[in-house]
Structure formats: structure tokens, C-alpha cells
Write a protein that holds these residues in place. Structure first.
Motif, PDB file in Angstrom:
ATOM      1  N   GLY A 294     -18.858 -96.944  -7.775  1.00 61.54           N
ATOM      2  CA  GLY A 294     -19.778 -97.224  -8.679  1.00 61.54           C
ATOM      3  C   GLY A 294     -20.221 -96.304  -9.935  1.00 61.54           C
ATOM      4  N   PHE A 295     -21.335 -96.805 -10.706  1.00 62.42           N
ATOM      5  CA  PHE A 295     -21.411 -95.890 -11.786  1.00 62.42           C
ATOM      6  C   PHE A 295     -22.388 -94.671 -11.281  1.00 62.42           C
ATOM      7  CE2 PHE A 295     -24.546 -94.824 -15.244  1.00 62.42           C
ATOM      8  CZ  PHE A 295     -23.963 -94.851 -16.406  1.00 62.42           C
ATOM      9  N   HIS A 296     -21.698 -93.366 -11.644  1.00 65.81           N
ATOM     10  CA  HIS A 296     -22.225 -92.098 -11.406  1.00 65.81           C
ATOM     11  C   HIS A 296     -23.293 -91.432 -12.515  1.00 65.81           C
ATOM     12  CE1 HIS A 296     -18.940 -92.657  -8.569  1.00 65.81           C
ATOM     13  NE2 HIS A 296     -19.281 -91.484  -8.003  1.00 65.81           N
ATOM     14  N   ARG A 297     -23.976 -90.552 -11.954  1.00 65.50           N
ATOM     15  CA  ARG A 297     -24.900 -90.048 -12.860  1.00 65.50           C
ATOM     16  C   ARG A 297     -25.159 -88.710 -12.449  1.00 65.50           C
ATOM     17  NH1 ARG A 297     -30.552 -89.674 -11.214  1.00 65.50           N
ATOM     18  NH2 ARG A 297     -30.746 -91.291  -9.649  1.00 65.50           N
ATOM     19  N   LEU A 298     -25.303 -87.472 -13.019  1.00 67.39           N
ATOM     20  CA  LEU A 298     -25.624 -86.062 -12.776  1.00 67.39           C
ATOM     21  C   LEU A 298     -26.894 -85.837 -13.170  1.00 67.39           C
ATOM     22  CD1 LEU A 298     -24.204 -83.552 -11.486  1.00 67.39           C
ATOM     23  CD2 LEU A 298     -23.828 -82.675 -13.518  1.00 67.39           C
ATOM     24  N   THR A 299     -28.040 -85.539 -12.467  1.00 65.47           N
ATOM     25  CA  THR A 299     -29.408 -85.236 -12.910  1.00 65.47           C
ATOM     26  C   THR A 299     -30.015 -84.120 -12.291  1.00 65.47           C
ATOM     27  OG1 THR A 299     -29.739 -87.574 -12.864  1.00 65.47           O
ATOM     28  CG2 THR A 299     -31.807 -86.386 -12.775  1.00 65.47           C
ATOM     29  N   LEU A 300     -30.681 -83.436 -13.448  1.00 63.76           N
ATOM     30  CA  LEU A 300     -31.267 -82.032 -12.922  1.00 63.76           C
ATOM     31  C   LEU A 300     -32.871 -82.589 -12.678  1.00 63.76           C
ATOM     32  CD1 LEU A 300     -31.486 -79.243 -13.351  1.00 63.76           C
ATOM     33  CD2 LEU A 300     -32.037 -79.182 -15.797  1.00 63.76           C
ATOM     34  N   GLN A 301     -33.021 -82.307 -11.283  1.00 58.22           N
ATOM     35  CA  GLN A 301     -34.484 -82.676 -10.886  1.00 58.22           C
ATOM     36  C   GLN A 301     -35.392 -81.884 -11.129  1.00 58.22           C
ATOM     37  OE1 GLN A 301     -32.972 -85.617  -9.824  1.00 58.22           O
ATOM     38  NE2 GLN A 301     -34.674 -85.808  -8.473  1.00 58.22           N
ATOM     39  N   PRO A 302     -36.770 -82.062 -11.099  1.00 51.60           N
ATOM     40  CA  PRO A 302     -37.952 -81.685 -11.675  1.00 51.60           C
ATOM     41  C   PRO A 302     -38.081 -80.035 -10.785  1.00 51.60           C
ATOM     42  CG  PRO A 302     -38.489 -83.657 -11.283  1.00 51.60           C
ATOM     43  CD  PRO A 302     -37.187 -83.657 -10.694  1.00 51.60           C
ATOM     44  N   ASP A 303     -37.386 -80.148  -9.496  1.00 52.83           N
ATOM     45  CA  ASP A 303     -37.609 -78.788  -8.872  1.00 52.83           C
ATOM     46  C   ASP A 303     -36.397 -77.684  -9.223  1.00 52.83           C
ATOM     47  OD1 ASP A 303     -35.301 -79.769  -7.788  1.00 52.83           O
ATOM     48  OD2 ASP A 303     -36.194 -79.998  -5.737  1.00 52.83           O
ATOM     49  N   GLY A 304     -35.483 -78.421 -10.113  1.00 58.17           N
ATOM     50  CA  GLY A 304     -34.554 -77.271 -10.817  1.00 58.17           C
ATOM     51  C   GLY A 304     -32.974 -77.370 -10.056  1.00 58.17           C
ATOM     52  N   ASN A 305     -33.151 -78.362  -8.991  1.00 61.62           N
ATOM     53  CA  ASN A 305     -31.756 -78.623  -8.369  1.00 61.62           C
ATOM     54  C   ASN A 305     -31.024 -79.750  -9.098  1.00 61.62           C
ATOM     55  OD1 ASN A 305     -29.766 -78.155  -6.556  1.00 61.62           O
ATOM     56  ND2 ASN A 305     -31.211 -78.653  -4.570  1.00 61.62           N
ATOM     57  N   LEU A 306     -29.716 -79.496  -9.068  1.00 63.35           N
ATOM     58  CA  LEU A 306     -28.753 -80.696  -9.642  1.00 63.35           C
ATOM     59  C   LEU A 306     -28.196 -81.481  -8.593  1.00 63.35           C
ATOM     60  CD1 LEU A 306     -27.824 -81.001 -12.565  1.00 63.35           C
ATOM     61  CD2 LEU A 306     -25.511 -79.431 -11.670  1.00 63.35           C
ATOM     62  N   TYR A 307     -28.355 -82.633  -8.885  1.00 62.08           N
ATOM     63  CA  TYR A 307     -27.846 -83.907  -8.184  1.00 62.08           C
ATOM     64  C   TYR A 307     -26.616 -84.742  -8.880  1.00 62.08           C
ATOM     65  CZ  TYR A 307     -31.799 -82.529  -4.820  1.00 62.08           C
ATOM     66  OH  TYR A 307     -32.659 -82.084  -3.943  1.00 62.08           O
ATOM     67  N   ALA A 308     -25.949 -85.322  -7.908  1.00 57.84           N
ATOM     68  CA  ALA A 308     -25.213 -86.417  -8.535  1.00 57.84           C
ATOM     69  C   ALA A 308     -25.123 -87.458  -7.484  1.00 57.84           C
ATOM     70  CB  ALA A 308     -23.619 -85.796  -8.347  1.00 57.84           C
ATOM     71  N   TYR A 309     -25.254 -88.727  -8.176  1.00 55.16           N
ATOM     72  CA  TYR A 309     -25.647 -90.067  -7.420  1.00 55.16           C
ATOM     73  C   TYR A 309     -24.558 -91.118  -8.038  1.00 55.16           C
ATOM     74  CZ  TYR A 309     -30.238 -88.094  -6.753  1.00 55.16           C
ATOM     75  OH  TYR A 309     -31.582 -87.288  -6.612  1.00 55.16           O
ATOM     76  N   TYR A 310     -24.243 -92.105  -7.347  1.00 58.14           N
ATOM     77  CA  TYR A 310     -23.447 -93.225  -7.754  1.00 58.14           C
ATOM     78  C   TYR A 310     -24.329 -94.489  -7.203  1.00 58.14           C
ATOM     79  CZ  TYR A 310     -21.416 -94.736  -3.054  1.00 58.14           C
ATOM     80  OH  TYR A 310     -21.247 -95.125  -1.859  1.00 58.14           O
ATOM     81  N   TRP A 311     -24.159 -95.740  -8.112  1.00 56.15           N
ATOM     82  CA  TRP A 311     -24.967 -96.961  -7.676  1.00 56.15           C
ATOM     83  C   TRP A 311     -24.128 -97.890  -7.173  1.00 56.15           C
ATOM     84  CZ3 TRP A 311     -29.591 -98.509  -7.704  1.00 56.15           C
ATOM     85  CH2 TRP A 311     -30.059 -99.965  -7.636  1.00 56.15           C
ATOM     86  N   ASN A 312     -24.620 -98.087  -5.773  1.00 58.70           N
ATOM     87  CA  ASN A 312     -23.752 -99.060  -4.971  1.00 58.70           C
ATOM     88  C   ASN A 312     -24.295-100.402  -5.072  1.00 58.70           C
ATOM     89  OD1 ASN A 312     -26.254 -99.191  -3.762  1.00 58.70           O
ATOM     90  ND2 ASN A 312     -25.185 -98.293  -1.586  1.00 58.70           N
ATOM     91  N   ASN A 313     -25.037-100.778  -6.228  1.00 58.10           N
ATOM     92  CA  ASN A 313     -25.395-101.946  -6.439  1.00 58.10           C
ATOM     93  C   ASN A 313     -26.895-102.619  -5.702  1.00 58.10           C
ATOM     94  OD1 ASN A 313     -23.649-103.004  -8.539  1.00 58.10           O
ATOM     95  ND2 ASN A 313     -22.035-103.405  -6.596  1.00 58.10           N
ATOM     96  N   ASN A 314     -27.327-101.493  -4.845  1.00 58.92           N
ATOM     97  CA  ASN A 314     -28.485-101.731  -4.364  1.00 58.92           C
ATOM     98  C   ASN A 314     -29.458-100.358  -4.557  1.00 58.92           C
ATOM     99  OD1 ASN A 314     -30.272-103.036  -2.420  1.00 58.92           O
ATOM    100  ND2 ASN A 314     -29.810-101.468  -1.018  1.00 58.92           N
ATOM    101  N   THR A 315     -28.800 -99.303  -4.631  1.00 63.57           N
ATOM    102  CA  THR A 315     -29.456 -97.909  -4.310  1.00 63.57           C
ATOM    103  C   THR A 315     -28.799 -96.963  -4.894  1.00 63.57           C
ATOM    104  OG1 THR A 315     -30.905 -96.416  -3.277  1.00 63.57           O
ATOM    105  CG2 THR A 315     -29.043 -97.165  -2.148  1.00 63.57           C
TER     106      THR A 315
END
Length: 480
Positions: free
Chosen positions: A252-273
Motif C-alpha cells: 500500500g501507499f507508504h509514508r515516513l513521518t516525524l512525530q511531535p515527540d521527535g521520533n520517526l515512524y514509517a507506515y503503509y495504508w492497507n485501505n483501512n488504517t
């Protein structure tokens, strides 16, 4: 219970409102030069102005807090923002705020300042469009194969798949308050905590394996589940950071996001979450701001926070400055054994012979806020930034932390220190007091000597001193 249920229902209705409004066919897929708009609904969380042709992403007004707004691109199925203009002064949600496309993007609010609060600083654009991977682009109708401006070159806190973060530009990921940033240089990716006055704390670092010191590199999220690092010149991949979705197909569609607490997370969208597939700092206590300034993070599930120094409301807060100059030279010291940080391997390190030498090294430096001494390696790790969260550990580390004299904290007994250059005001006060005291002593001495002089025998040259006679005793009335 009733209020919670009402909140949940309202939240669902708000999400449905955003999705239905954005999916409305009346939302254009292209904005033509001369377009203007202001927010119209007082309770909307997002007002779309432009959508991509698939209806997955939209650009428009995003409600920030209770009364502010920003220009943003959101992922409609999840309402997740993937880009924001993030001006220094957020405009108000109301008629005073206007978005205009006049060849470039302009956001104004006359109640805040004259002129734009934000602008894309492009020129010559004829229309604005949004791609199906969330890239907001300005095109000229002539030679429209390449854009004049694109949001991908000015990221906010998120890097989506296909978007590049390059060392050849000044672009970086940053949180809304600009407290944390992800930067790329010619040899590494790094996370920083920023302080007023230009100080910074590097708390995470990934060095590119085959990076060349003279070649620019860029990072790009790949839909196959990794963050690739490439040479700018030829696009050759030299390193990669794999996610948990690596080599599992196109999930699915991936993104890399810098969170407000300073940590770096990567996610993908599975059409639901959004599914979490990567975390840069796996230990919460490894984040420098997790417990705030002068905080102690106690690992566990969940972790707990305590304080090195107590302030008026929680731990003592300090955010900038140093111990240089006349106003900041005074400080106290807090010592704490059994504390460390997760990022000692990227801190400034000095080899010393003892804890005392480590402490003296920091005490004599006006830019040093603290130091960690490792008993086993005899390394001294220098903290040249305002003290942040440290992590409780074993007894291998000894902590030495400065506390500015003009900060107010409550700790146990502290040893007072003063930088060698001293404070001119203090020196002047000491000198004045010393001279005044000396004058008082001199005057007192003269007064005592003068009194004694009147009682001493008068000595004349050539004559023997005249002896004093004792006073006659008082006679009893009955005696003769």
C-alpha cells in the motif's frame, strides 16, 4: 458516559463530512490563475479547495486548534495530513483570511500583518493541480511537462513515496513547532532537537554505507517497503533502511513521518488504517524530550518520568543559552549516578583519567551544560546544549549537570561554581564592600587610639614621664 458517546458520534460525523465534501464532484481538480477563497464554515475541520483525479488526496483549509488555519494536503480516507505550508504566523479561521492563486500561492490575513503570511514565491503559473501521490504543483500552460513549483520540494513533517529529500537543498522534515528536524547531508540522515540561539542535539544518526564525501545524496520512500538512499547525479542506490513491510510486495501507499515527540515512524495504508512498519528510536527513553528538560526517564512498559531538578511546575524548564558572558557565568551543579542517554555513540567524546577530570572539563567550558562519565571506558561525553531527558541505567555512568544561577530549581545540596572570568557586577560589589569595611576598621582604630591617647602619659623630650596616680578611694561616712 453520555458526553463521551456524544463526542464519539460528533467525531464520526466530522469525518464523514470531510470525506463526503471532498468526494463531491464540485471540488475542482484544477485551479486557474485568479482564484481566491476564504473559509466559510466555522465548524469544519477541513475545507477542500482542490482534489486529485482519484479523490484520495485534497488541498484546502485545515483547522488548527480552535481558531487558526493552515493550507494543507490531506489523505481523505484517513484525514491524515501529509503536507502543510506551516507559516510562522498562523492566520485566523474566518473571512479575514484569503487564499489566492495569482501565478503563485498566497495566504493573507489582514488582522495579523500587512502582506502575505505565507507565499510559494513562484512566478508565471497558470494553473494549480494535485497529483495522485499528494504533490501540489504549479504549471505554466506552455511547456507543462515540468512544474514551476511543487510541494514535494518543501516538505512539512512527512515524506511520501516518490518524494525526495536531498542533501543538495535546505529542505528537511520538521515538526509544527520546529522543535525536531530530520536532515540529510552528503553522508548521513540525522534527527535533531533544536534550541533557541542555534544550539542543537543530535539524537539519531544513520550513516549511508557507500556515501562519497563529495557527492550529494537523496532519500526516497519506496513502495516495496524501505527508505532508499541514492546518489543525486546518477540515481544509484547506495544504502537502504528496511521497514517491516520490506520484500512483502506492494502492500500500500507508504509514508515516513516525524512525530511531535521527535521520533520517526514509517507506515503503509492497507485501505483501512495506517500500519506502523518502522520506528527510528525503539526505546521511548531514548527521545531527548520525552520527560522534558532536567527529566529522568525510567524504562518500562509503560515508562515513567521523574526529575533531576524540580521546577515550579514539574521539572525545571530551560530552553536556550549558555554560561558565556557576564550575565550567565554563575551556575550550580547537580550530580546523579546511574543515568545515561541512548545516543552516547554520536556525542562529543573526550578520553579522561577520572570523573573529576571529566567534571573539570565541563566546568571550565562556558558552552558545556553537562557531562556523562563512563567508569568502564573512561570516556567523558559532553552535553553542549540545555539539559534534556536522561535515562535511568546501571551504575556505569556518572552524571554532572549545570544549573544556571538565574534559573530556579529545587534539588539537594549543590556545590556552587563560578566561571573563571567572574561577573563584573559581583567583583565591583566585593571591592566596594571591602573598601567600606576597611574604612570602618580604620576609623574605629583611630577612635580607639584617640581615646587611649588622652589617658596615656604625656612624654616631653628631656623629661621623665609623669606617673599617673590612682584615684583616692571613697571614704565611708563614719570614718575620719
Amino acid at each position: 458516559m453520555r458526553s463521551t458517546s456524544c463526542f464519539f458520534v460528533c467525531y464520526i460525523l466530522a469525518l464523514l463530512t470531510v470525506r463526503c465534501t471532498a468526494a463531491d464532484s464540485s471540488i475542482p481538480t484544477r485551479i486557474i490563475k485568479g482564484f481566491t477563497a476564504s473559509p466559510t464554515s466555522s465548524n469544519a475541520q477541513f475545507e477542500p479547495l482542490l482534489a486529485d483525479i482519484t479523490g484520495v488526496f485534497a488541498f484546502g483549509f485545515l483547522h488548527i486548534g480552535s481558531a487558526k488555519l493552515d493550507l494543507a494536503v490531506i489523505h481523505l480516507p484517513s484525514t491524515q495530513q501529509v503536507w502543510r505550508a506551516n507559516p510562522f504566523n498562523l492566520p485566523n479561521w474566518g473571512n479575514s483570511t484569503t487564499f489566492s492563486f495569482v501565478g503563485n500561492l498566497v495566504l493573507t490575513d489582514a488582522t495579523i500583518q500587512d502582506g502575505p503570511v505565507w507565499a510559494s514565491k513562484s512566478a508565471g503559473g497558470d494553473y494549480l493541480s494535485l497529483s495522485n501521490n499528494s504533490n501540489l504543483q504549479i504549471y505554466n500552460s506552455v511547456g507543462a511537462d515540468s512544474s514551476l513549483w511543487q510541494s514535494f520540494d518543501y516538505p512539512f513533517d512527512t515524506l511520501v513515496q516518490g518524494q525526495k529529500l536531498s542533501s543538495s537543498t535546505t529542505a528537511s522534515l520538521h515538526t509544527a513547532d520546529k522543535r525536531y528536524t530530520l536532515r540529510i547531508d552528503i553522508a548521513y540522515l540525522a534527527l535533531f532537537m533544536e534550541f533557541q540561539g542555534g544550539q542543537e542535539l543530535n539524537y539519531w544518526l544513520h550513516t549511508a554505507l557507500k556515501a562519497h564525501a563529495l557527492k550529494d545524496i537523496y532519500a526516497q520512500v519506496d513502495p516495496r517497503g524501505f527508505l532508499g538512499i541514492y546518489y543525486v547525479r546518477d540515481g544509484v542506490r547506495i544504502d537502504q533502511i528496511p521497514f517491516d513491510s520490506f520484500e512483502r510486495g506492494n502492500l500500500g501507499f507508504h509514508r515516513l513521518t516525524l512525530q511531535p515527540d521527535g521520533n520517526l515512524y514509517a507506515y503503509y495504508w492497507n485501505n483501512n488504517t495506517w500500519v506502523l512498519v518502522y520506528t527510528a528510536q525503539t526505546e521511548p527513553c531514548g527521545l531527548p524530550g520525552i520527560c522534558g528538560a532536567y527529566g529522568i526517564c525510567i524504562p518500562g512498559s509503560p515508562f515513567h518520568c521523574s526529575c533531576l531538578v524540580n521546577g515550579t511546575d514539574g521539572c525545571l524548564q530551560t530552553d536556550s543559552g549558555d554560561f558565556c558572558g557576564n550575565q550567565n557565568s554563575g551556575f550550580s551543579v547537580v550530580r546523579k549516578s546511574g543515568v545515561t542517554v541512548e545516543y552516547t555513540d554520536i556525542m562529543e567524546t573526550i578520553a579522561v583519567e577520572s570523573l573529576d577530570e571529566c567534571e573539570k572539563t565541563c566546568a571550565q567550558s562556558c558552552v558545556c551544560w553537562g557531562a556523562l562519565y563512563a567508569d568502564t571506558t573512561k570516556n567523558c561525553y559532553i552535553m553542549d546544549y540545555p539539559i534534556q531527558t536522561v535515562e535511568k541505567s546501571g551504575t556505569a555512568y556518572q552524571g554532572y549537570f549545570k544549573l544556571r544561577s538565574n534559573d530556579h530549581g529545587v534539588v539537594g545540596p549543590r556545590k556552587k561554581h563560578q566561571n573563571k572570568q567572574g561577573h563584573p557586577g559581583v567583583i565591583a560589589a566585593v571591592v566596594i564592600f571591602t573598601l567600606s569595611f576597611a574604612g570602618m576598621v580604620a576609623y574605629g582604630g583611630y577612635w580607639w587610639w584617640d581615646k587611649r591617647r588622652n589617658r596615656l602619659p604625656v612624654i616631653q623630650l628631656g623629661k621623665a614621664p609623669k606617673e599617673e596616680t590612682a584615684a583616692e578611694p571613697i571614704k565611708d561616712p563614719g570614718t575620719k
